[in-house]
Motif scaffolding. Structure first.
Motif, mmCIF file in Angstrom:
data_model
loop_
_atom_site.group_PDB
_atom_site.id
_atom_site.type_symbol
_atom_site.label_atom_id
_atom_site.label_comp_id
_atom_site.label_asym_id
_atom_site.label_seq_id
_atom_site.Cartn_x
_atom_site.Cartn_y
_atom_site.Cartn_z
ATOM 1 N N PHE A 116 3.359 -32.977 63.756
ATOM 2 C CA PHE A 116 2.716 -31.725 64.133
ATOM 3 C C PHE A 116 3.734 -30.606 64.301
ATOM 4 C CE2 PHE A 116 -1.561 -33.336 65.968
ATOM 5 C CZ PHE A 116 -1.890 -33.764 64.697
ATOM 6 N N ALA A 117 4.903 -30.948 64.807
ATOM 7 C CA ALA A 117 5.942 -29.935 64.949
ATOM 8 C C ALA A 117 6.254 -29.340 63.582
ATOM 9 C CB ALA A 117 7.183 -30.560 65.575
ATOM 10 N N VAL A 118 6.368 -30.223 62.591
ATOM 11 C CA VAL A 118 6.674 -29.755 61.242
ATOM 12 C C VAL A 118 5.519 -28.935 60.674
ATOM 13 C CG1 VAL A 118 7.167 -30.477 58.902
ATOM 14 C CG2 VAL A 118 8.210 -31.667 60.815
ATOM 15 N N VAL A 119 4.292 -29.415 60.932
ATOM 16 C CA VAL A 119 3.127 -28.701 60.412
ATOM 17 C C VAL A 119 3.082 -27.299 60.995
ATOM 18 C CG1 VAL A 119 0.611 -28.617 60.463
ATOM 19 C CG2 VAL A 119 1.774 -30.763 59.951
ATOM 20 N N ARG A 120 3.341 -27.183 62.301
ATOM 21 C CA ARG A 120 3.310 -25.855 62.930
ATOM 22 C C ARG A 120 4.391 -24.966 62.337
ATOM 23 N NH1 ARG A 120 2.597 -28.974 67.862
ATOM 24 N NH2 ARG A 120 0.348 -29.105 68.239
ATOM 25 N N ASN A 121 5.559 -25.589 62.126
ATOM 26 C CA ASN A 121 6.675 -24.874 61.534
ATOM 27 C C ASN A 121 6.288 -24.330 60.154
ATOM 28 O OD1 ASN A 121 9.106 -24.072 60.549
ATOM 29 N ND2 ASN A 121 10.161 -26.017 60.823
ATOM 30 N N LEU A 122 5.668 -25.176 59.331
ATOM 31 C CA LEU A 122 5.244 -24.760 57.992
ATOM 32 C C LEU A 122 4.189 -23.657 58.096
ATOM 33 C CD1 LEU A 122 4.953 -28.208 56.203
ATOM 34 C CD2 LEU A 122 6.553 -26.392 55.647
ATOM 35 N N ASP A 130 3.799 -21.477 60.429
ATOM 36 C CA ASP A 130 4.400 -20.210 60.815
ATOM 37 C C ASP A 130 5.134 -19.557 59.653
ATOM 38 O OD1 ASP A 130 3.318 -20.711 63.208
ATOM 39 O OD2 ASP A 130 5.182 -21.377 64.193
ATOM 40 N N GLN A 131 5.534 -20.382 58.674
ATOM 41 C CA GLN A 131 6.176 -19.816 57.481
ATOM 42 C C GLN A 131 5.139 -19.305 56.485
ATOM 43 O OE1 GLN A 131 8.804 -22.727 55.790
ATOM 44 N NE2 GLN A 131 9.629 -23.236 57.809
ATOM 45 N N GLY A 132 3.855 -19.411 56.836
ATOM 46 C CA GLY A 132 2.825 -18.854 55.972
ATOM 47 C C GLY A 132 2.191 -19.842 55.022
ATOM 48 N N VAL A 133 2.470 -21.140 55.171
ATOM 49 C CA VAL A 133 1.841 -22.145 54.322
ATOM 50 C C VAL A 133 0.417 -22.392 54.828
ATOM 51 C CG1 VAL A 133 1.924 -24.541 53.544
ATOM 52 C CG2 VAL A 133 4.043 -23.233 53.828
ATOM 53 N N ALA A 134 -0.518 -22.495 53.914
ATOM 54 C CA ALA A 134 -1.876 -22.867 54.305
ATOM 55 C C ALA A 134 -1.954 -24.389 54.313
ATOM 56 C CB ALA A 134 -2.883 -22.300 53.329
ATOM 57 N N ILE A 135 -2.443 -24.965 55.401
ATOM 58 C CA ILE A 135 -2.476 -26.425 55.511
ATOM 59 C C ILE A 135 -3.907 -26.903 55.655
ATOM 60 C CG2 ILE A 135 -1.812 -28.372 56.965
ATOM 61 C CD1 ILE A 135 0.642 -26.164 57.560
ATOM 62 N N LEU A 136 -4.261 -27.846 54.778
ATOM 63 C CA LEU A 136 -5.583 -28.460 54.888
ATOM 64 C C LEU A 136 -5.380 -29.838 55.497
ATOM 65 C CD1 LEU A 136 -8.582 -28.286 54.305
ATOM 66 C CD2 LEU A 136 -8.163 -29.297 52.084
ATOM 67 N N PRO A 139 -3.479 -18.301 54.404
ATOM 68 C CA PRO A 139 -2.056 -18.555 54.663
ATOM 69 C C PRO A 139 -1.789 -18.493 56.164
ATOM 70 C CG PRO A 139 -2.367 -16.463 53.484
ATOM 71 C CD PRO A 139 -3.691 -17.125 53.560
ATOM 72 N N GLY A 140 -0.902 -19.355 56.620
ATOM 73 C CA GLY A 140 -0.548 -19.344 58.039
ATOM 74 C C GLY A 140 -1.615 -19.923 58.932
ATOM 75 N N GLU A 141 -2.493 -20.766 58.365
ATOM 76 C CA GLU A 141 -3.532 -21.392 59.178
ATOM 77 C C GLU A 141 -3.592 -22.884 58.895
ATOM 78 O OE1 GLU A 141 -7.183 -18.265 59.866
ATOM 79 O OE2 GLU A 141 -7.629 -20.267 59.145
ATOM 80 N N VAL A 142 -3.910 -23.666 59.917
ATOM 81 C CA VAL A 142 -4.207 -25.075 59.683
ATOM 82 C C VAL A 142 -5.726 -25.206 59.680
ATOM 83 C CG1 VAL A 142 -4.016 -27.424 60.532
ATOM 84 C CG2 VAL A 142 -2.098 -25.838 60.801
ATOM 85 N N HIS A 143 -6.230 -25.734 58.599
ATOM 86 C CA HIS A 143 -7.666 -25.808 58.408
ATOM 87 C C HIS A 143 -8.083 -27.283 58.356
ATOM 88 C CE1 HIS A 143 -11.359 -23.742 56.600
ATOM 89 N NE2 HIS A 143 -11.673 -25.015 56.655
ATOM 90 N N ALA A 144 -8.971 -27.679 59.237
ATOM 91 C CA ALA A 144 -9.385 -29.085 59.246
ATOM 92 C C ALA A 144 -10.638 -29.250 58.399
ATOM 93 C CB ALA A 144 -9.659 -29.548 60.666
ATOM 94 N N LEU A 145 -10.647 -30.310 57.571
ATOM 95 C CA LEU A 145 -11.830 -30.619 56.775
ATOM 96 C C LEU A 145 -12.484 -31.827 57.428
ATOM 97 C CD1 LEU A 145 -13.528 -30.031 54.278
ATOM 98 C CD2 LEU A 145 -12.007 -31.504 52.971
ATOM 99 N N MET A 146 -13.699 -31.656 57.924
ATOM 100 C CA MET A 146 -14.327 -32.695 58.725
ATOM 101 C C MET A 146 -15.565 -33.244 58.021
ATOM 102 S SD MET A 146 -12.316 -32.645 61.271
ATOM 103 C CE MET A 146 -13.176 -33.783 62.347
ATOM 104 N N GLY A 147 -15.886 -34.476 58.356
ATOM 105 C CA GLY A 147 -17.071 -35.108 57.794
ATOM 106 C C GLY A 147 -16.912 -36.600 57.846
ATOM 107 N N GLU A 148 -18.022 -37.317 57.814
ATOM 108 C CA GLU A 148 -17.960 -38.773 57.792
ATOM 109 C C GLU A 148 -17.382 -39.230 56.462
ATOM 110 O OE1 GLU A 148 -21.042 -41.276 59.809
ATOM 111 O OE2 GLU A 148 -22.275 -39.721 58.923
#
Lengths: 521, 328, 354
Positions: free
Chosen positions: A184-190, A192-198, A32-41
Motif C-alpha cells: 500500500f505504501a508503494v501504491v500510495r506513492n505511485l 501521488d505520482q499521478g498513476v491511475a490504479i485499478l 490519474p492520481g486516484e486508486v479506484h476499486a473494482l468491486m463485485g462477486e
C-alpha cells in the motif's frame, strides 16, 4: 480531489461468450492520481472487464478511450504501449528465471554485446528497493521465493514498464499484513505520482483503506460508481450481492461448540514431521470436529497439512487411522484411507484447467478406483448432479471446461471432487482465498454442515478470525512447530491466539503487530 | 530344433547383445600404443548390407597385427555423415599414420581432408568417392568402377531387349556418389537406345522394404507395362522381385530385374531365376588397399584412381557356379 | 460425440470442427491429384486370388505400421511425453523375429512364437523407457533417445550386423495376406487402433492420461498414480511399435538393420500432430492419429505414383505438410475468414483489379 479528465474511459462495454453475456454495457472511468476499486462477486465480470482493458479480450460493443482518444486494443502489447500494466490474481511469472530476469523481462539493459546483465540486475535491484524489497538478490531464482514475495516481484515488474495505469488484480490475496502495508505504501506513492490504479480485492478493509473511488458490478452489469467515503460497507455488500448482511452475520453469531464424544480419534499422528518443513508434532483429529490450524504465513500450516495427506513424505512419526497403523506416503494412499486434501494452490495443484467440470469432479473417485474400473456414465451423472447442486456451482453446465468458471466456482468444484470421495477426514487449505463474499459464506456454512454430519475437518486459513469462527479446536503453529492447542469457545478469539503466538519466545514486537493486523482483515 | 529352444536362443542373443553394447561403451578409448605397429584409422560406413559387411570385414582381416598394422575401425552411426566427420577429426588429432575413408555422403569433406593434409596424414578413399572430386585432397581412391559396372548392366539390357522395353530405376539415396556414378554409366548406354524407355526413377534408400513398396506403385501407375527394372543394389532388387510376384507377374519372364553388388542372396535369387542379371561390385579389395598403403608409406607415387576388377553373372548356371565360393 | 442424435448435417459440422478434418481434406486432395494423372487411380479390382487390388489398397497396407506407432505415440504424447524410440523398437522386433525364424521350421507355430517373442522383447524395451521416465525421472525425450540409439545397436548385435532374411508363410501372411479381400496388415492395424481406442475411452485410462498430461501436480494430489500410468503407456507404445516392426519386416521377410523403422518416429509424431493432439500433452485424439498415419502413407505413395524425382521428394512432402499445418492453425484460419469478409464487402474493387 480535483475532477480532472479520466485517463481511461470505458463506455457501454459488452462482451459475449458462447452462451453467456459476460459484460452488458459496463462503464468504467479511471482518473490519474486516484486508486479506484473494482468491486463485485466472483463471476460479476471484473476479470472480463480487466481483460477487455488489457486487450486480452476483444470487445463486442462499446468504446475504450485512453486520454480522450478512442483506442482499439488488439492485445497485451497494445495495452502496454498505451501505458496499461497488470498484475494478475495468481502470480504469473517465469519460475525458472531469476528475480532480476523476471523484473526486467523485455526491458533488459542492452550494451554493445547484447544484454548487459550487470546493469540489468542493478536496475532490477533499484526497482526492488523502491518497493522495499532491497534485501532480495536479483540473481536468485524466483522459484525459491515464497508465493507472497513472488507477488511483490510481479508488482515491481509492472513498475519497470513505466505505466500510467496499473491494474492490481487480487494483489493482496497471498500477502501477510506487513506485506500488504508495504504494497500500500508503494501504491500510495505511485498514486501521488499521478498513476491511475485499478484495485481489485475481496478484502473490504483494504478497499476502504486504499481506494478513493469504486465501481460495483453485478452479474455482468454496471451497478454504480461511488466515492468510497460516501458508501459504507453494508451498503457496498448489499450492492455487490443484492441481499443484506444478515445471512453473513448469522455465521459470526454461531458460538456454540460441537461436543466431542470420548471415542478414539479418527486420525492420530505421533511425532509426524519432515526436515525443513515442520518439526515433529502430535495431531489428533476426531469425527464431527473442525480443527483449525492457525499461524502466520510460513509457520508450517500448509506443510503440516501436506504431510498428513502424504503430498510430501514424512521423515518421522507414526500414523494411525481408526486405531490402525497406516503408512500415508502418497496422496493415493491417503485417499484409500478416506483422507482428502484441497490445496491452497488451486490453479497448479487443484483443478485440472482443461478438463470439464464433470471430469474434475470425478477425478479423485476414479483415481482411487483405478483406471481399469471406470465409473459408468450414470454413476458420474449422480456424482455431478449431487455436488453441483449441493454446492451451487454456476453455471450449471458439467461439460464446460473448468478454467472458464470463476474462482469461487472452481473452488466449489474442487470441494465437490473431495467430497465425492466420501472422506472421513477433509483437509481444507485456504478454501476461501481469492473468492467473493457470497461464495465464501456458502463454503464456510457448508464446512460447518459437514462436521455436523460427522466428518473430521482440518481447516486452514490466513484469516485468524475465520479459523476461530470455524473451529472447535485450534492448533497454533509458529516457526514450523506447534506451540499450542486451544479448545474453541467463547474464551478463544483472534486476539487470544495472537497473544499466544506473540508470547511464545517472548518479545518480538514486529510479529505481534503483524498478527494483529492480519487478524483484523 | 523346436520353437521353444529357438526362443531361448534368440532371447539369449538379445541379452548378450545388450550386454555387449554396454561393454563396448565402457571399453572404448584406449589410446595408441607404441609397439611398432602402423596405425590405420578406418572411417567406415558400418552395417548397411551384406556387401558392406563383406567389404569392411575384408579390410579388417587384411590390416592385422600380424601384417604389422593396428586398425582403428570407426563405423558411422546410422549412416550419419556427422559421426564420420567426428571420427575422421579424432583420427587426425590422434595422429594416425594413414586414414582410410568410405564416405556415406559425397559432399562436405573439404575441410576435414585439408586438416589431414596439414597434419601430413595420407587419406585413401575406399569405394565411395567425394564431390567435388579434388584429387589433391587425397592420395588415391580404391574402388571397383561404378561406371564400368553399371555400363555392364546397360550393355546386358541392350542385348536382352532387342525389341525394346520400358524400364524403371531403383536408386540409392539422392546425393550419394555411388548413385550418381551408377546412373551415369547406365544412362550413357541406355540413354542412347531409342527403344529403351525410362518410365521413371525413385529412391528406395537401398532398402528391400521400400523397394517393394515403390515397385508396387510403379507397376500400378504403368498398368504393369514395365519389362525391366534396374536396381542399384541387391537388396532393392530382391524387394522388386517380391513386388512383381505380388502383382501376379513372373520375375525373370514378365519383368526382368538386374542388380549391382553380387551378394550371396542375390546370386541365390539369380540361380532361382528371379533375378536376371547380377553385376558384381567386388568388395574384396583389402589386398589392393594393403599394397597401396605400403607404397604410400614408402613415399612411392600411386595412381589417383585404382580400379578393383569385378565380374558379371547373366544366367542361373553362372550364379550356381559362383555360389559355393561366395564370401558375402 | 453425440452427433448421431442430431442428423447428418450436424454430424458433418462436428467433423469439420475436428482438427483432423484438414488431414482428411489433404488425403482427398492427394487422391484427386493422382486421379488427374490417371483417371483409373481409384479403381479397385478383384485380383486373381479373390483379393481386392488397387492403389488405395496399397495405401492402406503401407499405412498399417505408421498407424500403430502413431496410436502409441498419441498416448505417450497425451501424458506430456514423447517416444523417440519407436523406430528402433521396430528394428529390434524385426531383428528378433527374423533371427528366430531363420533357424526355425516353416510352421504356423514358429510364426506365432516369433510374434510372442516380439511382444516380450518390445514390451521389455517399452518397460525400460517407462522405468527411465517414471521411476528414474529422466525427461522422456532423453530416456527414449537412449533407447533409440541403443535399440538400433541391439538389432545389429542380434543379427550380427547382417540384413537377415527368413522364410515363414504364416509370418509372411501377416503383411501380405488378405482376409475378406482386404490386406491383413491394415485390418490388424485397424483392429489394434480400435482396441486401443476402446481401452482408453471405455476405461478411465484416457481421463487419467489427460489429467497427468495437463497438470501433473494436480493429478498427483487427486490420487492419480502417475508412475504406474506412465509405465503402462510406454509399454503399450513399445508393444505397438513391436507389431509395427513385424508388419514392416514381414512384408519382405528381411530385416534391414540400418533402414527398418529408420526415422519413423518422426512420421509418428507428425501423424499425431496432424490428428490434432498437442505435443504439450493433455487432450488426445486417436482417430486423428490414424488419419494422420493414412495421410503420410498417401503422401509417400503419391510421390512415387506421380514420379516426383528422388531429390525433390523431401521438399514435396515438406510443402504438403507445412500447408496442412497452416490450414490447421487457428490464427491462419481467422486471417482467411477476415480476408473473405473483406473481399465480400468490396466486390467492385476486386472486379476492377481483375
Amino acid at each position: 480531489m480535483p475532477e480532472s479528465l479520466p485517463i481511461v474511459e470505458m463506455v457501454g462495454i459488452s462482451i459475449a461468450f458462447p452462451g453467456v453475456k459476460a459484460l452488458d454495457e459496463v462503464g468504467l472511468r479511471l482518473y490519474p492520481g486516484e486508486v479506484h476499486a473494482l468491486m463485485g462477486e466472483n463471476g460479476a465480470g471484473k476479470s472480463t472487464l480487466i481483460k477487455a482493458l488489457t486487450g486480452v479480450y476483444k470487445i463486442d460493443e462499446g468504446e475504450i478511450r485512453i486520454a480522450g482518444e478512442p483506442r482499439r486494443l488488439g492485445g497485451t502489447a497494445d495495452a502496454q504501449s498505451a501505458g496499461i500494466s497488470t498484475v494478475y490474481q495468481e502470480v504469473n511469472l517465469c519460475a525458472n528465471l531469476t528475480i532480476g530476469e523476471n523484473v526486467m523481462l523485455g526491458h533488459e539493459v542492452r550494451g554493445p554485446a547484447g544484454i548487459n546483465w550487470r546493469a540489468t540486475n542493478k536496475a532490477a535491484a533499484k526497482t526492488l528497493a523502491k518497493l522495499g524489497l532491497g534485501h532480495l538478490n536479483p540473481k536468485q531464482s524466483l522459484a525459491a521465493l515464497p508465493l507472497a514475495l513472488q507477488q511483490l516481484v510481479a508488482i515491481s515488474r509492472s513498475m519497470v514498464l513505466q505505466c500510467k495505469v496499473l491494474i492490481l488484480d487480487e494483489p493482496t490475496s497471498s500477502l501477510d499484513a506487513n506485506e500488504v502495508e508495504q504494497l500500500f505504501a508503494v501504491v500510495r506513492n505511485l498514486r501521488d505520482q499521478g498513476v491511475a490504479i485499478l484495485f481489485v480485492s475481496h478484502f473490504l478493509d483494504q478497499v476502504y483503506a486504499i481506494s478513493d473511488r469504486l465501481t460495483v458490478l453485478r452479474n455482468g452489469r454496471f451497478e454504480g460508481e461511488y466515492r468510497t467515503e460516501e458508501l459504507d460497507r453494508a451498503q457496498l455488500i448489499a450492492k455487490m450481492i443484492g441481499r443484506d448482511l444478515a445471512t453473513l452475520k448469522s455465521l459470526d453469531a454461531k458460538e456454540s461448540r460441537r461436543v466431542r464424544g470420548d471415542e478414539a480419534p479418527l486420525y492420530a499422528a505421533k511425532g509426524i514431521g519432515r526436515k525443513g518443513a515442520i518439526d515433529p508434532v502430535d495431531v489428533e483429529l476426531h469425527r464431527g470436529e473442525v480443527v483449525g490450524l492457525a499461524g502466520l504465513l510460513g509457520s508450517g500450516r500448509t506443510e503440516l497439512a501436506r504431510l498428513i495427506y502424504g503430498a510430501d513424505r514424512p521423515d518421522t512419526g507414526d500414523v494411525a487411522v481408526d486405531g490402525e497403523k497406516a503408512e500415508i506416503t502418497t496422496p493415493a494412499k491417503a485417499l484409500a484411507k478416506h483422507i482428502a486434501f484441497s490445496s491452497e494452490n488451486r490453479r497448479d495443484e487443484g483443478i485440472v484447467r482443461d478438463l470439464s467440470v464433470r471430469e474434475n469432479l470425478v477425478l479423485a473417485v476414479q483415481a482411487r478406483r483405478g483406471w481399469a474400473r471406470p465409473l459408468t456414465r450414470r454413476e458420474q451423472d449422480a456424482v455431478v448432479a449431487k455436488y453441483m447442486d449441493a454446492l451451487g456451482v454456476r453455471p450449471a453446465d458439467p461439460e464446460r471446461p473448468v478454467r472458464l468458471l470463476s474462482g469461487g466456482n472452481q473452488q466449489k468444484v474442487l470441494l465437490g471432487r473431495w467430497l465425492a470421495t466420501e472422506p472421513d477426514l477433509l483437509i481444507l487449505d485456504e478454501p476461501t482465498r481469492g473468492i467473493d463474499v457470497g461464495a465464501k459464506a456458502e463454503i464456510q456454512e457448508y464446512v460447518a454442515d459437514l462436521a455436523d454430519e460427522g466428518l473430521a475437518v482440518l481447516f486452514i486459513s490466513s484469516e485468524i478470525e475465520e479459523v476461530v469462527r470455524q473451529s472447535d479446536r485450534i492448533i497454533v503453529l509458529k516457526d514450523h512447530r506447534k506451540i499450542a492447542e486451544l479448545e474453541g469457545g467463547p474464551g478463544v478469539s483472534a486476539d487470544s491466539i495472537v497473544t499466544v503466538i506473540a508470547e511464545d519466545g517472548l518479545g518480538d514486537p514486529n510479529a505481534d503487530a503483524a498478527v494483529r493486523e492480519e487478524a483484523t482483515t | 530344433m523346436s520353437a521353444k529352444q529357438r526362443i531361448v536362443q534368440v532371447l539369449g542373443a538379445a541379452t548378450a547383445g545388450a550386454l555387449a553394447l554396454g561393454l563396448t561403451a565402457c571399453g572404448g578409448g584406449d589410446g595408441g600404443d607404441d609397439d611398432g605397429l602402423t596405425t590405420v584409422g578406418f572411417v567406415a560406413v558400418g552395417p548397411e548390407g551384406a556387401w558392406r559387411e563383406a567389404n569392411e570385414t575384408n579390410i579388417q582381416e587384411t590390416f592385422t597385427e600380424d601384417a604389422g598394422y593396428e586398425l582403428k575401425y570407426a563405423p558411422a552411426t546410422n549412416l550419419d555423415q556427422k559421426s564420420q566427420i567426428d571420427a575422421f577429426t579424432s583420427f587426425v588429432d590422434e595422429g594416425v599414420d594413414v586414414i582410410l575413408l568410405s564416405a556415406t555422403e559425397a559432399t562436405g569433406w573439404e575441410d576435414s581432408l585439408k586438416r589431414a593434409q596439414e597434419a601430413e596424414i595420407p587419406v585413401i578413399l575406399l569405394d565411395r568417392g567425394i564431390e567435388p572430386d579434388d584429387t589433391d585432397l587425397y592420395v588415391t581412391r580404391i574402388a571397383p568402377d561404378n561406371i564400368a559396372v553399371s555400363t555392364a548392366v546397360a550393355d546386358w539390357a541392350v542385348s536382352a531387349f532387342p525389341d525394346g522395353a520400358n524400364y524403371f530405376v531403383l536408386e540409392g539415396p539422392a546425393g550419394v556418389s555411388v548413385v550418381n556414378e551408377r546412373n551415369e554409366g547406365f544412362d550413357a548406354v541406355a540413354g542412347g537406345q531409342a527403344n529403351l524407355v525410362k518410365v521413371g526413377a525413385q529412391t528406395a534408400n537401398w532398402s528391400t522394404e521400400e523397394a517393394k513398396s515403390v515397385v508396387e506403385t510403379v507397376l500400378k501407375s504403368n498398368d504393369n507395362d514395365v519389362q525391366f527394372i534396374f536396381a542399384q543394389n541387391d537388396e532393392m532388387g530382391l524387394g522388386a522381385v517380391q513386388a512383381v510376384q505380388e502383382a501376379g507377374l513372373t520375375p525373370g519372364t514378365d519383368v526382368k530385374i538386374a542388380t549391382i553388388d553380387g551378394t550371396k542372396n542375390a546370386l541365390e535369387s539369380l540361380a532361382a531365376g528371379e533375378l536376371s542379371f547380377v553385376a558384381e561390385y567386388n568388395p574384396l579389395f583389402g589386398e589392393t588397399a594393403l599394397e597401396v598403403v605400403e607404397q604410400v608409406l614408402n613415399g612411392d607415387d600411386v595412381e589417383s584412381s585404382i580400379v578393383v576388377p569385378s565380374a558379371t553373372f547373366d544366367s542361373p548356371e553362372a550364379a550356381e557356379a559362383a555360389l559355393p565360393d561366395r564370401k558375402f | 460425440m453425440s452427433a448421431h442424435a442430431h442428423g447428418p448435417a450436424e454430424a458433418l459440422k462436428a467433423l469439420v470442427r475436428r482438427q483432423y478434418f484438414w488431414g482428411i481434406v489433404a488425403i482427398a486432395l492427394l487422391l484427386l491429384v493422382n486421379l488427374v494423372k490417371d483417371p483409373g487411380y481409384l479403381a479397385v479390382s478383384i485380383g486373381s486370388s479373390g483379393n481386392l487390388v488397387g492403389n488405395v489398397i496399397d495405401i492402406l497396407r503401407a499405412a498399417a505400421p505408421v498407424i500403430l506407432i502413431a496410436v502409441g505415440m498419441c498416448l505417450v504424447v497425451a501424458t506430456g511425453g514423447i517416444d523417440l524410440s519407436v523406430g528402433s523398437v521396430m528394428v529390434v522386433a524385426g531383428a528378433v523375429s527374423m533371427e528366430f525364424l531363420s533357424g526355425a521350421p516353416d510352421t504356423p507355430g514358429s510364426g506365432l512364437a516369433a510374434l510372442g517373442l516380439v511382444v516380450v522383447v518390445s514390451a521389455a524395451l517399452g518397460a525400460v523407457n517407462g522405468v527411465l521416465v517414471s521411476v528414474v525421472g529422466l525427461q522422456p525425450f532423453i530416456s527414449t533417445l537412449v533407447i533409440m540409439l541403443a535399440g538400433r545397436g541391439l538389432a545389429k548385435v542380434i543379427t550380427g550386423g547382417q540384413n537377415t532374411a527368413a522364410t515363414n508363410e504364416t509370418f509372411r501372411w501377416i503383411a501380405n495376406g488378405y482376409v475378406l479381400g482386404l490386406p491383413v496388415v491394415f485390418l490388424l492395424a485397424l483392429l489394434l487402433a480400435v482396441a486401443m481406442g476402446l481401452l482408453v475411452r471405455r476405461s478411465a485410462l484416457g481421463l487419467m492420461l489427460e489429467a497427468i498430461g495437463m497438470d501433473p501436480k494436480a493429478a498427483r494430489l487427486a490420487g492419480v498414480n502417475r508412475r504406474a500410468l506412465l509405465f503402462t503407456v510406454y509399454i503399450l507404445g513399445g508393444v505397438l511399435a513391436g507389431f509395427a516392426g513385424v508388419f514392416a519386416t514381414a512384408s519382405v521377410m528381411t530385416v534391414d538393420v540400418s533402414r527398418t523403422g529408420y526415422q519413423l518416429e518422426l512420421d509418428a509424431i507428425l501423424a499425431v500432430v496432424i490428428g490434432g493432439t498437442s505435443l504439450a500433452g493433455g487432450k488426445f485424439n486417436i482417430t486423428g492419429a490414424v488419419v494422420g498415419a493414412i495421410l503420410i502413407a498417401t503422401l509417400d505413395k503419391t510421390v512415387v505414383f506421380l514420379g516426383v524425382s528422388s531429390s525433390a521428394t523431401p521438399a514435396f512432402k515438406a510443402v504438403v505438410i507445412v500447408v496442412l499445418c497452416l490450414l490447421q492453425s487457428e490464427r491462419v484460419r481467422r486471417a482467411f475468414r477476415q480476408r473473405r469478409a473483406a473481399a465480400a464487402r468490396t466486390p467492385e474493387r476486386e472486379a476492377l483489379a481483375a
